[in-house]
Design an enzyme around this catalytic site. Structure first.
Site, PDB file in Angstrom:
ATOM      1  N   GLU A 192       0.861  -1.177   0.000  1.00 31.34           N
ATOM      2  CA  GLU A 192       0.000   0.000   0.000  1.00 31.34           C
ATOM      3  C   GLU A 192       0.901   1.232   0.000  1.00 31.34           C
ATOM      4  O   GLU A 192       1.745   1.391   0.880  1.00 31.34           O
ATOM      5  CB  GLU A 192      -0.892   0.037   1.240  1.00 31.34           C
ATOM      6  CG  GLU A 192      -1.880  -1.102   1.337  1.00 31.34           C
ATOM      7  CD  GLU A 192      -2.647  -1.066   2.655  1.00 31.34           C
ATOM      8  OE1 GLU A 192      -2.516  -0.071   3.404  1.00 31.34           O
ATOM      9  OE2 GLU A 192      -3.346  -2.036   2.952  1.00 31.34           O
ATOM     10  N   ASP A 237      -4.510   8.216  11.477  1.00 31.63           N
ATOM     11  CA  ASP A 237      -3.127   7.765  11.634  1.00 31.63           C
ATOM     12  C   ASP A 237      -2.515   8.319  12.912  1.00 31.63           C
ATOM     13  O   ASP A 237      -2.788   9.451  13.316  1.00 31.63           O
ATOM     14  CB  ASP A 237      -2.287   8.198  10.432  1.00 31.63           C
ATOM     15  CG  ASP A 237      -2.637   7.422   9.182  1.00 31.63           C
ATOM     16  OD1 ASP A 237      -2.628   6.180   9.257  1.00 31.63           O
ATOM     17  OD2 ASP A 237      -2.918   8.041   8.143  1.00 31.63           O
TER      18      ASP A 237
END
Length: 270
Positions: A53, A64
């Site tokens: 990814e 995140d």
């Protein structure tokens, strides 16, 4: 030119035929530079990752943790653009022939142009997109373009997801289902929560799509644990942290190779 959804499907099926989970690595494009980022991603694929990814750096990566936020900030301050992300996809795919996904928040894709992004990702050899903040109910425009350009649409589900939400998600997604191992933001953890195994069982009861588990896996032991119940093991923050800690490009790639080699051994042990 079409994308490489079948390449992704085949890679996951091949790992299953080998009696193991697939190893999926994540690194942001442009980190620490575009060229060094490409080399870092290639290092993980050469060391045993099956799929990668490529993160599209975003100024507000709300899902995140601090490690990936730091890497995104470095990439953005270095001037990374979507063209650099697509170049990363193109060069990694051309060099390895392995499936390359883009992981992106929805806002950059929407602003770039949904049809344009899907078309250019497919032209670069991309296999699809992981879209962690795109609600299924609002995804029709993207899914039309993804289908037209033969791209996977990978949605993220969490242990808190209702049965109805899981059913809607697997019906709309393709490639695989990204099962979050925990609640909260990304980041390496000392252990993988049992909730990940429960979520995987819930998903397997309603879909034939592979279930790949991420968020929290940081070493070979944890990779083996997750590989014991999942079709794929996704590792991101631990790889990013390794690159952040390295004193330079060559040393960083060597450290990534060591970690990925261990993770690849872990999924095989699992």
């Amino acid at each position: 030119m079409t994308g490489n959804l079948q390449l992704l499907t085949d890679a996951l099926a091949r790992a299953k035929q080998d009696g193991r989970a697939a190893l999926i690595t994540y690194l942001p494009a442009g980190f620490p530079t575009v060229d060094d980022g490409i080399a870092a991603i290639l290092a993980t694929l050469d060391a045993g990752a099956d799929v990668v990814e490529v993160g599209l750096p975003h100024s507000d990566p709300v899902l995140d943790g601090p490690v990936i936020q730091t890497a995104d900030d470095i990439a953005l301050r270095g001037g990374v653009r979507i063209a650099d992300v697509l170049r990363t996809v193109r060069e990694v795919h051309a060099a390895t022939g392995k499936p390359v996904l883009v992981m992106s928040y929805w806002n950059p894709v929407s602003r770039y142009g949904v049809e344009r992004f899907a078309r250019e990702l497919a032209e670069a050899g991309g296999a699809g997109c992981v879209l962690p903040d795109l609600p299924v109910a609002e995804s029709a425009q993207w899914r039309r373009q993804a289908a037209e350009h033969d791209l996977a649409t990978v949605f993220v589900v969490a242990p808190s997801s209702t049965d109805a939400h899981l059913a809607d998600t697997v019906a709309a997604g393709s490639g695989f289902v990204y099962a979050s191992a925990l609640m909260g933001v990304t980041g390496a953890r000392a252990s993988v929560d049992e909730a990940a195994a429960v979520l995987t069982r819930r998903l397997r009861a309603i879909t034939d799509l592979p279930v790949c588990v991420g968020m929290g896996v940081s070493d070979a032991r944890q990779a083996a644990d997750v590989a014991g119940f999942a079709d794929g093991v996704i590792v991101g923050s631990a790889l990013v942290a390794t690159l952040l800690d390295a004193p330079g490009g060559v040393e960083g790639r060597a450290a990534l190779t060591r970690l990925t080699t261990g993770l690849a051994a872990g999924v095989r042990a699992g």
